[in-house]
Enzyme design. Structure first.
Site, mmCIF file in Angstrom:
data_model
loop_
_atom_site.group_PDB
_atom_site.id
_atom_site.type_symbol
_atom_site.label_atom_id
_atom_site.label_comp_id
_atom_site.label_asym_id
_atom_site.label_seq_id
_atom_site.Cartn_x
_atom_site.Cartn_y
_atom_site.Cartn_z
ATOM 1 N N ASP A 25 0.717 -1.137 0.197
ATOM 2 C CA ASP A 25 -0.061 -0.004 0.099
ATOM 3 C C ASP A 25 0.843 1.364 0.070
ATOM 4 O O ASP A 25 1.705 1.359 0.810
ATOM 5 C CB ASP A 25 -0.969 -0.087 1.169
ATOM 6 C CG ASP A 25 -1.989 1.052 1.205
ATOM 7 O OD1 ASP A 25 -2.615 1.347 0.198
ATOM 8 O OD2 ASP A 25 -2.205 1.630 2.300
ATOM 9 N N ASP A 76 2.393 4.789 -5.332
ATOM 10 C CA ASP A 76 1.934 6.118 -5.142
ATOM 11 C C ASP A 76 2.551 7.124 -5.505
ATOM 12 O O ASP A 76 3.871 7.547 -4.689
ATOM 13 C CB ASP A 76 1.502 6.212 -3.747
ATOM 14 C CG ASP A 76 0.935 7.600 -3.254
ATOM 15 O OD1 ASP A 76 0.562 8.545 -4.278
ATOM 16 O OD2 ASP A 76 0.651 7.794 -2.082
ATOM 17 N N GLY A 119 -9.163 0.867 4.644
ATOM 18 C CA GLY A 119 -9.616 1.465 6.029
ATOM 19 C C GLY A 119 -8.507 1.010 6.905
ATOM 20 O O GLY A 119 -7.702 0.041 6.830
#
Length: 288
Positions: free
Chosen positions: A82, A103, A229
């Site tokens: 992530d 990212d 989340g």
């Protein structure tokens, strides 16, 4: 059960009208909580190696932590990097991650395209799907002029076409973190609709902690099929610890177990809100 091809989950979610959960682990107990919740809810789960655990123990040890704990459950899971950097992506590919989120959203648009395309080319050579982000997600409580944070529809269309990403994380009113009692910006459902109309890949929302269940379900109905989340689940774990400590000088193992139990319940509730509870059994049949 580990599935090295989680992209087919996302396609199933699109067809079935639900969203998949991607949640971050932090130690053995939180890893166990996520996996046990996935098993209990019969929901697939992206076990996410994220921005908190990487500085704490590194990508390799977090990967090994997940694999070790997953052997003790029958959960359907994939290991996902992530918000990875280029160096972390390289390490994740070598380790055999099942899914990667690169990212570069903080960089200028053209640079984001170029770097993301490079990651996609590398990962696709190994059969690994890539998620990327476009737009900015603020930290909770920060002053925000949302027009400058939302994902631009035209940029999203071009970004997906030129990078070849498999999933696109967008900014549509979500934030990172939760402040109890502070009302968050409602999700921009009209923006989700407009992006979905021009982007052929599944959409992702990060930062769903604090988002009411009704809005989660509305986002799913309008085209979001993966949701990330962390904060709500960490808060549940912490509440379990604090409640246990309040009862006296318990053994640390008893306290950690109380946190784990509370986090399991909170994670099951997320699966139910997203609509993915009860979907793992059918997906497992295709893995075997």
């Amino acid at each position: 059960m580990r599935d090295p091809q989680p992209l087919r989950w996302v396609e199933a979610a699109r067809s079935g009208g639900y969203a998949l959960g991607g949640f971050n682990m932090h130690n053995d107990e939180t890893t166990q909580a996520l996996l046990q919740a996935a098993e209990k809810a019969d929901a697939p789960i992206f076990m996410q190696v994220g921005r908190a655990i990487i500085p704490h123990m590194g990508v390799k040890k977090a990967f090994e932590l997940t694999v070790r704990n997953a052997r003790e459950t029958d959960a359907l899971y994939a290991i996902h990097l992530d918000h990875g950097t280029w160096d972390e992506v390289l390490e994740a590919v070598r380790l055999g991650f099942d899914s990667i989120m690169f990212d570069a959203a903080h960089l200028p648009f053209e640079e984001n395209i170029a770097l993301t395309r490079r990651v996609v080319e590398l990962c696709h050579d190994y059969g690994i799907p890539v998620e990327a982000e476009l737009g900015k997600i603020p930290d909770v409580g920060a002053p925000v002029e949302w027009a400058s944070y939302y994902t631009d529809v035209h940029e999203a269309e071009r970004f997906v076409a030129e990078t070849g990403v498999d999933l696109l994380a967008i900014s549509a009113g979500v934030v990172h973190g939760v402040i109890p009692g502070l009302e968050q910006e409602p999700l921009a459902v009209d923006l989700i609709d407009r992006i979905r109309a021009v982007v052929p890949v599944p959409l992702v929302l990060h930062g769903i902690s604090g988002v009411p269940d009704a809005e989660i379900k509305e986002a799913v109905a309008h085209g979001v099929h993966k949701m990330n989340g962390d904060t709500d689940l960490r808060h549940a774990f912490r509440a379990g610890l604090e409640d246990a400590w309040s009862q006296g000088d318990l053994q640390l193992e008893e306290v950690l177990d109380a946190g784990r139990v509370r986090m399991i319940d909170a994670t099951v509730a997320k699966f139910e809100a997203m609509g993915s509870a009860g979907t793992a059994t059918a997906l497992k049949a295709a893995v075997r």
